[in-house]
Design an enzyme around this catalytic site. Structure first.
Site, mmCIF file in Angstrom:
data_model
loop_
_atom_site.group_PDB
_atom_site.id
_atom_site.type_symbol
_atom_site.label_atom_id
_atom_site.label_comp_id
_atom_site.label_asym_id
_atom_site.label_seq_id
_atom_site.Cartn_x
_atom_site.Cartn_y
_atom_site.Cartn_z
ATOM 1 N N THR A 190 0.823 -1.209 0.000
ATOM 2 C CA THR A 190 0.000 0.000 0.000
ATOM 3 C C THR A 190 0.855 1.257 0.000
ATOM 4 O O THR A 190 1.977 1.273 0.497
ATOM 5 C CB THR A 190 -0.929 0.030 1.224
ATOM 6 O OG1 THR A 190 -0.147 -0.060 2.421
ATOM 7 C CG2 THR A 190 -1.932 -1.105 1.173
ATOM 8 N N ASN A 211 0.981 4.706 1.695
ATOM 9 C CA ASN A 211 0.442 5.194 2.971
ATOM 10 C C ASN A 211 0.508 6.713 3.071
ATOM 11 O O ASN A 211 1.549 7.320 2.793
ATOM 12 C CB ASN A 211 1.216 4.571 4.124
ATOM 13 C CG ASN A 211 1.131 3.062 4.126
ATOM 14 O OD1 ASN A 211 0.151 2.490 3.665
ATOM 15 N ND2 ASN A 211 2.165 2.402 4.627
ATOM 16 N N GLU A 231 -4.411 4.075 3.477
ATOM 17 C CA GLU A 231 -3.525 3.107 2.840
ATOM 18 C C GLU A 231 -4.173 2.643 1.544
ATOM 19 O O GLU A 231 -5.266 2.072 1.562
ATOM 20 C CB GLU A 231 -3.286 1.907 3.755
ATOM 21 C CG GLU A 231 -2.717 2.278 5.123
ATOM 22 C CD GLU A 231 -2.677 1.101 6.066
ATOM 23 O OE1 GLU A 231 -1.580 0.585 6.337
ATOM 24 O OE2 GLU A 231 -3.764 0.694 6.528
#
Length: 329
Positions: free
Chosen positions: A210, A212, A260
């Site tokens: 992900t 972030n 995320e």
């Protein structure tokens, strides 16, 4: 993007003598756009530059610092939206208690006439300025006649149900997870921008790396899972699914709120880039799972649902097309 000036004293000489829209315009929602369209239309008819005079930080934050307002469009985002609407410049004049205590006459003579050299002013019907809000719409109209600039006051804008469109309604919709209503009020999909930061990299080990983002604490989005559009600084757009919240399955200590985003069919390094995430659909609320296996199973379901949603969306407006859909190369 519109040229950005951080106070009126630095305003470019070639932009003076133009049409200036005045207001905070947080969110640049459809009601604001009605005011702003009058400004750009007037500027076009006069063959003059079109600028926006707004204020930083948000006045409510100055007067109630212990209750900072949920900013829908921080200054960089607001400037980007205003540029898409056809403005040449945005003046983000510093707002302070000292600034708010100046008289209405000082605001007109020093700022509007002196620094900006306005030819025409456009603002909402309820705009007030100066110490004690002494500068009301009638005062502004009279000042225009006295100093030789035109004034246009724009009535409140109502949606299809007859309800006035406001920044407060947008905030309430986002807090409830109703991103569809928020988009309808804004005329485009709501978006946030932030720098991509390093995390615990757990998603990478689960097959879902992900990007972030740490968002300001006053952002009152509903925690949960969203189908999103993700834009990199180079203008390239990707589809994805994002989680906003405190990650209760993997963080027991009440971690800070993070956004995320898992990008579909993407591999690369995003760290340090300031990216933009447009919220397209709220899929479900934040949950705590009994271990990583059920979490991953749910993530696969979320991915499939987000892809299905994103395959069918179309632009809400030319502004939404530019902000949410178009890849800039």
């Amino acid at each position: 993007m519109a040229r950005r000036f951080h106070d009126v004293s630095g305003f470019a000489g070639e932009l003076k003598g133009g049409v200036v829209a005045i207001g905070n315009f947080d969110g640049v929602h459809r009601g604001h756009q009605a005011v702003l369209a009058r400004a750009t239309g007037t500027a076009a008819s006069l063959g003059a530059p079109a600028s926006v005079l707004t204020f930083e930080p948000h006045p409510r934050t100055v007067f109630r610092p212990d209750h900072p307002v949920f900013r829908l469009t921080p200054a960089p985002m607001k400037a980007r939206v205003l540029g898409q609407l056809g403005f040449d410049a945005v003046i983000e004049h510093p707002f302070s208690k000292a600034f708010s205590s100046q008289s209405a006459q000082e605001f007109v003579t020093k700022i509007l006439c002196g620094h900006l050299g306005v030819r025409h002013v456009v603002t909402g019907f309820d705009f007030h300025f100066g110490k004690g809000r002494e500068g009301n719409p009638d005062y502004l109209m009279q000042a225009g006649e006295q100093h030789g600039f035109g004034v246009t006051l724009v009535d409140a804008f109502s949606d299809e149900n007859g309800d006035v469109v406001s920044s407060s309604r947008v905030r309430e919709a986002l807090a409830a997870g109703d991103v569809g209503l928020a988009a309808g009020l804004l005329g485009y999909r709501y978006a946030v921008s932030a720098e991509i930061r390093h995390g615990k990299k757990l998603g990478r080990t689960l097959g879902y790396p992900t990007a972030n983002m740490a968002l300001p604490p006053e952002i009152a989005l509903k925690p949960g899972i969203y189908a999103v559009r993700f834009r990199r600084p180079n203008g390239v757009v990707h589809d994805g699914v994002a989680s906003f919240g405190r990650r209760p399955t993997v963080d027991e200590d009440g971690a800070d709120l993070l956004l995320e985003t898992y990008l579909f069919d993407f591999s690369g390094d995003l760290y340090g880039e300031t990216c933009t995430v447009s919220l397209v659909s709220y899929l479900r609320g934040e949950e705590k799972f009994d271990g990583l296996d059920p979490l991953v199973a749910q993530m696969k379901t979320d991915e499939a649902e987000a892809k299905a949603v994103l395959e069918t969306i179309t632009p809400l407006s030319p502004l939404d097309a530019a902000l949410t859909f178009e890849t800039v190369t």
